[in-house]
Design a protein around this motif. Structure first.
Motif, PDB file in Angstrom:
ATOM      1  N   THR A  38       0.829  -1.206   0.000  1.00 56.25           N
ATOM      2  CA  THR A  38       0.000   0.000   0.000  1.00 56.25           C
ATOM      3  C   THR A  38       0.865   1.259   0.000  1.00 56.25           C
ATOM      4  O   THR A  38       0.594   2.215  -0.743  1.00 56.25           O
ATOM      5  CB  THR A  38      -0.938   0.003   1.219  1.00 56.25           C
ATOM      6  N   ILE A  39       1.913   1.272   0.817  1.00 53.63           N
ATOM      7  CA  ILE A  39       2.825   2.423   0.851  1.00 53.63           C
ATOM      8  C   ILE A  39       3.481   2.621  -0.519  1.00 53.63           C
ATOM      9  O   ILE A  39       3.575   3.750  -1.025  1.00 53.63           O
ATOM     10  CB  ILE A  39       3.895   2.235   1.936  1.00 53.63           C
ATOM     11  N   ALA A  40       3.905   1.526  -1.144  1.00 54.29           N
ATOM     12  CA  ALA A  40       4.547   1.620  -2.461  1.00 54.29           C
ATOM     13  C   ALA A  40       3.581   2.181  -3.499  1.00 54.29           C
ATOM     14  O   ALA A  40       3.950   3.030  -4.321  1.00 54.29           O
ATOM     15  CB  ALA A  40       5.055   0.244  -2.892  1.00 54.29           C
ATOM     16  N   ALA A  41       2.333   1.729  -3.466  1.00 56.65           N
ATOM     17  CA  ALA A  41       1.340   2.217  -4.428  1.00 56.65           C
ATOM     18  C   ALA A  41       1.010   3.688  -4.192  1.00 56.65           C
ATOM     19  O   ALA A  41       0.818   4.460  -5.140  1.00 56.65           O
ATOM     20  CB  ALA A  41       0.077   1.361  -4.341  1.00 56.65           C
ATOM     21  N   LEU A  42       0.938   4.101  -2.922  1.00 63.10           N
ATOM     22  CA  LEU A  42       0.704   5.510  -2.612  1.00 63.10           C
ATOM     23  C   LEU A  42       1.833   6.383  -3.158  1.00 63.10           C
ATOM     24  O   LEU A  42       1.598   7.490  -3.671  1.00 63.10           O
ATOM     25  CB  LEU A  42       0.578   5.706  -1.102  1.00 63.10           C
ATOM     26  N   ARG A  43       3.060   5.899  -3.070  1.00 66.08           N
ATOM     27  CA  ARG A  43       4.205   6.651  -3.597  1.00 66.08           C
ATOM     28  C   ARG A  43       4.096   6.810  -5.118  1.00 66.08           C
ATOM     29  O   ARG A  43       4.377   7.882  -5.667  1.00 66.08           O
ATOM     30  CB  ARG A  43       5.519   5.964  -3.224  1.00 66.08           C
ATOM     31  N   ILE A  44       3.702   5.757  -5.793  1.00 60.38           N
ATOM     32  CA  ILE A  44       3.553   5.816  -7.250  1.00 60.38           C
ATOM     33  C   ILE A  44       2.487   6.842  -7.631  1.00 60.38           C
ATOM     34  O   ILE A  44       2.707   7.714  -8.485  1.00 60.38           O
ATOM     35  CB  ILE A  44       3.182   4.428  -7.815  1.00 60.38           C
ATOM     36  N   LEU A  45       1.325   6.755  -6.986  1.00 67.81           N
ATOM     37  CA  LEU A  45       0.223   7.651  -7.338  1.00 67.81           C
ATOM     38  C   LEU A  45       0.493   9.089  -6.923  1.00 67.81           C
ATOM     39  O   LEU A  45       0.012  10.029  -7.564  1.00 67.81           O
ATOM     40  CB  LEU A  45      -1.074   7.142  -6.707  1.00 67.81           C
ATOM     41  N   ASN A  46       1.264   9.270  -5.859  1.00 69.69           N
ATOM     42  CA  ASN A  46       1.586  10.619  -5.413  1.00 69.69           C
ATOM     43  C   ASN A  46       2.302  11.414  -6.503  1.00 69.69           C
ATOM     44  O   ASN A  46       2.114  12.633  -6.629  1.00 69.69           O
ATOM     45  CB  ASN A  46       2.462  10.556  -4.160  1.00 69.69           C
ATOM     46  N   GLU A  47       3.122  10.727  -7.305  1.00 69.69           N
ATOM     47  CA  GLU A  47       3.907  11.396  -8.346  1.00 69.69           C
ATOM     48  C   GLU A  47       3.344  11.176  -9.746  1.00 69.69           C
ATOM     49  O   GLU A  47       3.935  11.636 -10.721  1.00 69.69           O
ATOM     50  CB  GLU A  47       5.358  10.893  -8.291  1.00 69.69           C
ATOM     51  N   HIS A  48       2.213  10.486  -9.852  1.00 71.85           N
ATOM     52  CA  HIS A  48       1.667  10.205 -11.183  1.00 71.85           C
ATOM     53  C   HIS A  48       1.199  11.504 -11.838  1.00 71.85           C
ATOM     54  O   HIS A  48       0.507  12.307 -11.206  1.00 71.85           O
ATOM     55  CB  HIS A  48       0.501   9.209 -11.073  1.00 71.85           C
ATOM     56  N   PRO A  49       1.537  11.735 -13.087  1.00 69.88           N
ATOM     57  CA  PRO A  49       1.221  13.019 -13.715  1.00 69.88           C
ATOM     58  C   PRO A  49      -0.255  13.227 -14.059  1.00 69.88           C
ATOM     59  O   PRO A  49      -0.670  14.372 -14.277  1.00 69.88           O
ATOM     60  CB  PRO A  49       2.071  13.002 -14.993  1.00 69.88           C
ATOM     61  N   ASP A  50      -1.033  12.167 -14.119  1.00 65.07           N
ATOM     62  CA  ASP A  50      -2.400  12.284 -14.624  1.00 65.07           C
ATOM     63  C   ASP A  50      -3.499  12.085 -13.589  1.00 65.07           C
ATOM     64  O   ASP A  50      -4.620  12.550 -13.775  1.00 65.07           O
ATOM     65  CB  ASP A  50      -2.628  11.285 -15.771  1.00 65.07           C
ATOM     66  N   THR A  51      -3.224  11.363 -12.513  1.00 68.66           N
ATOM     67  CA  THR A  51      -4.308  11.026 -11.588  1.00 68.66           C
ATOM     68  C   THR A  51      -4.675  12.197 -10.686  1.00 68.66           C
ATOM     69  O   THR A  51      -3.847  13.034 -10.345  1.00 68.66           O
ATOM     70  CB  THR A  51      -3.945   9.807 -10.718  1.00 68.66           C
ATOM     71  N   VAL A  52      -5.945  12.231 -10.312  1.00 65.00           N
ATOM     72  CA  VAL A  52      -6.492  13.225  -9.374  1.00 65.00           C
ATOM     73  C   VAL A  52      -6.941  12.542  -8.089  1.00 65.00           C
ATOM     74  O   VAL A  52      -6.677  13.013  -6.986  1.00 65.00           O
ATOM     75  CB  VAL A  52      -7.670  13.990 -10.003  1.00 65.00           C
ATOM     76  N   PHE A  53      -7.630  11.392  -8.234  1.00 63.53           N
ATOM     77  CA  PHE A  53      -8.157  10.657  -7.090  1.00 63.53           C
ATOM     78  C   PHE A  53      -7.322   9.404  -6.831  1.00 63.53           C
ATOM     79  O   PHE A  53      -6.952   8.682  -7.762  1.00 63.53           O
ATOM     80  CB  PHE A  53      -9.606  10.223  -7.340  1.00 63.53           C
TER      81      PHE A  53
END
Length: 282
Positions: A38-53
């Protein structure tokens, strides 16, 4: 990247990133690699250029049963660990709780709008760690919460004493966290903890979550929603992190005092006695 995860399902649908706890046979308790994934996935999404939610949800009938206590108190063939003094013992327990501190920091500092989609009930850490930190909480009608911390000689974990009071008010939070009161989805919505409660379950609920968020993206600018979160969270961020540190410290002290060990042993003995009683009646 998703293939590297063993205990979550991870996917990105347009501007929506979804992290789904995936230990349904264990009621999504915090065993295996669930927290690390979960922590790893949060890190990925935190820096993802396109996601909002960023959506946090669960597979199966439970969101999370909290700590995996099947091995609680086990010390291997040599018995429980032996410590030279209480300081060494406390440091050992503080080390054990580092994973939870990083999980909470990852959510508190998350740049995207954090959506908690409660697909079912949550207990203990499953109930305490996430609702107070999430920006929006969506839930099924069966998504009750309960935190039996006092019954187990524990404390409200990972800053929940503060985050729940911020949402529900101090008196309601005290009743919920001190007394282990079980609250229904409707009670939690009325108390201001849940935003929306839907009479849907399983895949129907998960599909409704995506439809709802896609609808928000159609009518609202993603960057503006993320800025709303940043502006709201900026003045309370440090207080929430300090609350996490204080809670971890208090929890470690409870283990130094052996309060949880004694409480768990008592509960185990009570369950075994009830099981023998039922067996004698058959």
């Amino acid at each position: 990247m998703a293939s590297t995860f063993t205990d979550i399902k991870f996917e990105i649908r347009g501007q929506i990133g979804i992290i789904k706890f995936n230990r349904p046979k264990a009621l999504n308790s915090f065993g295996g690699n669930l927290i690390e994934d979960t922590i790893a996935a949060l890190r990925i999404l935190n820096e993802h250029p396109d996601t909002v939610f960023t959506v946090l949800t669960g597979e199966g009938r439970f969101f999370s049963a909290g700590a995996d206590v099947r091995g609680f108190g086990a010390g291997g063939s040599g018995g429980p660990p032996q410590y030279k003094n209480d300081a060494e013992k406390k440091l050992a327990f503080l080390g054990r709780f580092n994973y939870a501190t990083e999980l909470l920091r990852s959510m508190i500092d998350h740049k995207k709008v954090l959506i908690l989609a409660l697909n079912g009930p949550a207990v203990g850490g499953g109930a305490a760690w996430f609702p107070g930190i999430a920006d929006i909480v969506l839930a099924t009608t069966g998504s009750w919460l309960q935190c039996p911390f006092s019954a187990l000689g524990l404390v409200p974990e990972n800053g929940s004493a503060l985050s729940f009071a911020q949402h529900m008010g101090i008196h309601r939070a005290n009743d919920f966290l001190m007394f282990g009161t079980k609250l229904s989805a409707q009670e939690l919505k009325d108390a201001g903890m849940y935003n929306y409660v839907w009479d849907k379950t399983g895949e129907e609920f998960q599909a409704e979550v995506v439809r709802f968020l896609e609808g928000q993206l159609e009518g609202n600018d993603g960057k503006s929603m993320m800025e709303m979160k940043r502006l709201q969270n900026a003045p309370i961020r440090d207080a929430r992190l300090i609350a996490v540190v204080n809670a971890v410290d208090a929890l470690a002290e409870r283990f130094v005092e052996d309060a949880p060990t004694k409480r768990f042993a008592k509960k185990k003995a009570e369950l075994e006695a009830k099981s023998k009683e039922r067996g004698a009646k058959l």
